[in-house]
Design a protein around this motif. Structure first.
Motif, PDB file in Angstrom:
ATOM      1  N   THR A 427       7.212  -2.758   7.627  1.00 38.64           N
ATOM      2  CA  THR A 427       7.690  -4.061   7.457  1.00 38.64           C
ATOM      3  C   THR A 427       8.866  -4.415   6.684  1.00 38.64           C
ATOM      4  O   THR A 427       8.783  -3.624   5.582  1.00 38.64           O
ATOM      5  CB  THR A 427       6.481  -5.041   7.197  1.00 38.64           C
ATOM      6  OG1 THR A 427       6.857  -6.601   7.171  1.00 38.64           O
ATOM      7  CG2 THR A 427       5.700  -4.900   5.768  1.00 38.64           C
ATOM      8  N   HIS A 428       9.432  -5.688   6.711  1.00 40.05           N
ATOM      9  CA  HIS A 428      10.378  -5.990   5.809  1.00 40.05           C
ATOM     10  C   HIS A 428      10.128  -7.236   5.114  1.00 40.05           C
ATOM     11  O   HIS A 428      10.822  -8.070   4.346  1.00 40.05           O
ATOM     12  CB  HIS A 428      11.877  -6.212   6.481  1.00 40.05           C
ATOM     13  CG  HIS A 428      12.495  -4.792   6.931  1.00 40.05           C
ATOM     14  ND1 HIS A 428      13.586  -4.673   7.599  1.00 40.05           N
ATOM     15  CD2 HIS A 428      12.303  -3.631   6.242  1.00 40.05           C
ATOM     16  CE1 HIS A 428      13.847  -3.321   7.675  1.00 40.05           C
ATOM     17  NE2 HIS A 428      13.286  -2.781   7.020  1.00 40.05           N
ATOM     18  N   ASP A 432       3.620  -9.754   4.076  1.00 38.80           N
ATOM     19  CA  ASP A 432       2.852  -8.951   5.050  1.00 38.80           C
ATOM     20  C   ASP A 432       2.124  -8.080   4.209  1.00 38.80           C
ATOM     21  O   ASP A 432       0.829  -7.910   4.417  1.00 38.80           O
ATOM     22  CB  ASP A 432       3.516  -8.240   6.133  1.00 38.80           C
ATOM     23  CG  ASP A 432       4.138  -9.029   7.053  1.00 38.80           C
ATOM     24  OD1 ASP A 432       3.738 -10.298   7.166  1.00 38.80           O
ATOM     25  OD2 ASP A 432       4.999  -8.476   8.077  1.00 38.80           O
ATOM     26  N   LEU A 433       2.623  -7.588   3.056  1.00 36.71           N
ATOM     27  CA  LEU A 433       2.198  -6.466   2.314  1.00 36.71           C
ATOM     28  C   LEU A 433       1.062  -7.216   1.242  1.00 36.71           C
ATOM     29  O   LEU A 433       0.324  -6.837   0.704  1.00 36.71           O
ATOM     30  CB  LEU A 433       3.200  -5.642   1.455  1.00 36.71           C
ATOM     31  CG  LEU A 433       4.107  -4.743   2.229  1.00 36.71           C
ATOM     32  CD1 LEU A 433       5.004  -4.246   1.399  1.00 36.71           C
ATOM     33  CD2 LEU A 433       3.135  -3.882   2.790  1.00 36.71           C
ATOM     34  N   LEU A 462      11.622   2.895   2.304  1.00 33.85           N
ATOM     35  CA  LEU A 462      10.696   2.268   3.304  1.00 33.85           C
ATOM     36  C   LEU A 462      11.297   0.848   3.437  1.00 33.85           C
ATOM     37  O   LEU A 462      11.011   0.048   4.287  1.00 33.85           O
ATOM     38  CB  LEU A 462       9.279   2.177   2.599  1.00 33.85           C
ATOM     39  CG  LEU A 462       8.365   3.247   2.593  1.00 33.85           C
ATOM     40  CD1 LEU A 462       7.299   3.000   1.547  1.00 33.85           C
ATOM     41  CD2 LEU A 462       8.172   3.708   3.989  1.00 33.85           C
ATOM     42  N   MET A 463      12.473   0.415   2.525  1.00 31.91           N
ATOM     43  CA  MET A 463      13.138  -0.512   2.970  1.00 31.91           C
ATOM     44  C   MET A 463      14.579  -0.191   2.353  1.00 31.91           C
ATOM     45  O   MET A 463      14.860   0.358   1.437  1.00 31.91           O
ATOM     46  CB  MET A 463      12.881  -1.938   2.031  1.00 31.91           C
ATOM     47  CG  MET A 463      11.669  -2.836   2.617  1.00 31.91           C
ATOM     48  SD  MET A 463      11.581  -4.296   1.660  1.00 31.91           S
ATOM     49  CE  MET A 463       9.862  -4.754   2.209  1.00 31.91           C
ATOM     50  N   ASP A 464      15.898  -0.945   2.973  1.00 32.39           N
ATOM     51  CA  ASP A 464      17.091  -0.767   2.434  1.00 32.39           C
ATOM     52  C   ASP A 464      17.378  -1.971   1.315  1.00 32.39           C
ATOM     53  O   ASP A 464      16.642  -2.570   1.397  1.00 32.39           O
ATOM     54  CB  ASP A 464      18.292  -0.561   3.576  1.00 32.39           C
ATOM     55  CG  ASP A 464      18.285  -1.855   4.470  1.00 32.39           C
ATOM     56  OD1 ASP A 464      18.263  -2.954   4.048  1.00 32.39           O
ATOM     57  OD2 ASP A 464      18.500  -1.658   5.671  1.00 32.39           O
ATOM     58  N   ALA A 467      17.463  -5.315   2.987  1.00 35.37           N
ATOM     59  CA  ALA A 467      16.218  -5.995   3.477  1.00 35.37           C
ATOM     60  C   ALA A 467      15.267  -6.268   2.395  1.00 35.37           C
ATOM     61  O   ALA A 467      14.589  -7.398   2.407  1.00 35.37           O
ATOM     62  CB  ALA A 467      15.552  -4.744   4.287  1.00 35.37           C
ATOM     63  N   ALA A 468      15.220  -5.652   1.250  1.00 31.52           N
ATOM     64  CA  ALA A 468      14.662  -5.703  -0.006  1.00 31.52           C
ATOM     65  C   ALA A 468      14.908  -7.324  -0.655  1.00 31.52           C
ATOM     66  O   ALA A 468      14.077  -7.833  -1.059  1.00 31.52           O
ATOM     67  CB  ALA A 468      14.825  -4.786  -0.956  1.00 31.52           C
ATOM     68  N   ASN A 469      16.509  -7.244  -0.776  1.00 32.92           N
ATOM     69  CA  ASN A 469      16.842  -8.477  -1.276  1.00 32.92           C
ATOM     70  C   ASN A 469      16.278  -9.623  -0.568  1.00 32.92           C
ATOM     71  O   ASN A 469      16.004 -10.861  -1.175  1.00 32.92           O
ATOM     72  CB  ASN A 469      18.404  -8.476  -1.093  1.00 32.92           C
ATOM     73  CG  ASN A 469      19.028  -7.688  -2.317  1.00 32.92           C
ATOM     74  OD1 ASN A 469      18.005  -7.144  -3.220  1.00 32.92           O
ATOM     75  ND2 ASN A 469      20.368  -7.295  -2.380  1.00 32.92           N
ATOM     76  N   THR A 470      16.350  -9.659   0.784  1.00 28.58           N
ATOM     77  CA  THR A 470      16.141 -10.775   1.707  1.00 28.58           C
ATOM     78  C   THR A 470      14.491 -10.945   1.501  1.00 28.58           C
ATOM     79  O   THR A 470      14.001 -12.096   1.498  1.00 28.58           O
ATOM     80  CB  THR A 470      16.312 -10.347   3.252  1.00 28.58           C
ATOM     81  OG1 THR A 470      17.766 -10.200   3.296  1.00 28.58           O
ATOM     82  CG2 THR A 470      15.986 -11.633   4.114  1.00 28.58           C
TER      83      THR A 470
END
Length: 513
Positions: A427-428, A432-433, A462-464, A467-470
């Motif tokens: 997931t991004h 969810d986590l 697991l995230m770029d 995606a992590a910033n968002t």
């Protein structure tokens, strides 16, 4: 995609229906517009009902609750903390109601025992010292996300398909029959047609909206309940006021915090999760009549959920007076539309029974001869029969003190737990986590752990970075929705610290996206 059963709705009832169908050997697809248990199921106080709350006013619901309480303790032990429950008469309550309550419990089959108020105060020192009567019942606390996750895992183990983040664009109607639905993946925009012999709406408060797509009418009234999480476990057991159900009359120990609830206000839109500040003040003030220490605790977060309350006809009466029982609607019998069922109402405690009744009807429509197995089949993770305890994460942490980094100190979420959850459910979305691990649910509300988690997920591939910033920005925005209504005292200072870290130190508003 073709299947025998399409279930729409990924709350407890929906995954319960999908699990029951899969265990009976039926092919099943479940579609949920967001993450599992993100709707009403994930927005309640976490109480495993003994039925005591309804013993006087709604005895049918009370009997359903105590029956399912016993079953869930057996098949889902790892999701349930056996806290026990107390019903107490405060100085503001009529002590004579205790006799009515006890009779209601006995008639409903609920184990009940009156204890001396002195004994009640010995067990729960933070109770109002003026309590006049006290009764024990087998209430408990349930981890709703762990429960729903275990049901979904069982669906997959038995060959079923679980589609999260799939919105229903429309139902497929051919003549007087519903033959499935058109879905859209909200993350990619991809559309999928799922053709099904039977379509089950387990959408709760949204049941009227889905029924309208089939040309059917379902009257579900939404009852908004507001709850507040406090920063300590203020009681060992679930504490209830011994009176007819009302606002601010229950305190649930949930993991490392306590939840005070709840209100009941009619709402037209089930997605309306607004939180009136007056409701927060009422919860704190009236909750303090039950446990005075509530005034000294720090309110961490407020949230609301919408109860699905079914009535055959729309009514202007208050939602507090409506039954908490469930209803199965067969649209072939009601409107002549075959292949379509609606299950709505009920409570999380009774979700398994709701699923059983629903799949019995599905089997009747399909001509399938298969008995329900969900009352006997143990859920994944509950094989050893050990109930959940508040100290289990601490014990696990101390067993590998030097081996595992802690990501979230409040909830003792380790690096390994976080990465395992992210790999199991890619997931991004950090929310969810959160549902999978309780990341960011403690007193700091993610102020310290969310940047760490985003960095770890990025480092593990697991995230770029984009995606992590968002994901960090989205998490902070969601937490603030529940934080602003309780901004006062020490919690206001905590939220100001979080705001400085996110917007001052990290400057999340200007992270590359």
């Amino acid at each position: 995609m073709e299947t025998q059963v399409l279930v729409v709705g990924g709350g407890a009832t929906g995954v319960g229906v999908a699990r029951d169908a899969a265990l009976r050997g039926l092919s099943v697809v479940l579609a949920e517009r967001r993450d599992l248990a993100e709707g009403t199921t994930g927005r309640f106080h976490g109480l495993l009902h003994s039925g005591g709350r309804y013993a006087v006013k709604d005895p049918h619901s009370a009997r359903e609750c105590i029956d399912e309480n016993r079953i869930l303790r057996r098949i889902a032990a790892h999701c349930i903390e056996d806290t026990g429950g107390l019903f107490v008469c405060t100085p503001q309550d009529d002590p004579a109601f205790g006799d009515t309550f006890r009779v209601g419990c006995v008639d409903s089959g609920i184990p009940v025992c009156e204890i001396d108020p002195v004994e009640a105060l010995r067990r729960e020192p933070r109770l109002n010292p003026g309590v006049t009567r006290a009764f024990t019942v087998p209430d408990g606390a349930v981890d709703t996300w762990k429960l729903v996750g275990a049901c979904a895992e069982d669906v997959r183990r038995h060959g079923g398909t679980v589609l999260t983040y799939h919105d229903v664009l429309g139902l497929i109607r051919e003549g007087d029959r519903i033959c499935g639905a058109r879905l859209r993946d909200t993350r990619t925009g991809e559309e999928t047609e799922v053709r099904a012999e039977m379509t089950v709406s387990a959408t709760g408060a949204w049941a009227g909206q889905l029924a309208a797509m089939a040309g059917c009418t379902v009257h579900v009234r939404g009852g908004r309940g507001v709850m507040v999480a406090l920063n300590h476990r203020l009681a060992h057991a679930v504490i209830n006021r011994c009176r007819l159900p009302g606002d601010s009359d229950i305190l649930v120990p949930a993991h490392t915090v306590s939840v005070i609830g709840t209100t009941d206000t009619p709402v037209e839109d089930p997605d309306d999760h607004s939180i009136p500040r007056d409701d927060i003040r009422k919860l704190i003030d009236e909750g303090a009549e039950l446990v005075p220490h509530i005034r000294e605790a720090r309110a961490l977060r407020a949230w609301s959920g919408t109860r699905p309350l079914y009535s055959e006809h729309q009514s202007g009466s208050g939602t507090r007076q409506m039954s908490r029982g469930f209803t199965l609607l067969d649209h072939r019998e009601r409107e002549g539309i075959a292949g379509f069922l609606t299950i709505t109402g009920g409570k999380l405690t009774t979700f398994r029974r709701m699923a059983e009744v629903t799949v019995d009807a599905v089997c009747e429509h399909l001509g399938a001869d298969a008995a329900c197995r969900t009352a006997d089949e143990i859920l994944p993770g509950a094989e050893d029969g050990r109930p959940q305890t508040v100290s289990e994460r601490l014990a696990e942490r101390e067993s590998n003190l030097h081996d595992e980094q802690i990501v979230c100190e409040c909830e003792l979420v380790t690096r390994g737990v976080l990465l395992e959850a992210a790999r199991a459910h890619p997931t991004h979305n950090l929310d969810d986590l959160r549902r999978a691990t309780r990341l960011g649910m403690g007193p700091c509300q993610g102020g310290f752990c969310i940047p760490r988690a985003a960095g770890l997920l990025t480092g593990a591939g697991l995230m770029d970075a984009t995606a992590a910033n968002t994901a960090v920005r989205a998490f902070v925005e969601e937490r603030w929705k529940g934080g602003w209504p309780i901004l006062e005292g020490r919690q206001a200072r905590q939220m100001r610290l979080d705001d400085w870290m996110f917007h001052g130190a990290l400057d999340i508003d200007h992270l590359p996206a």
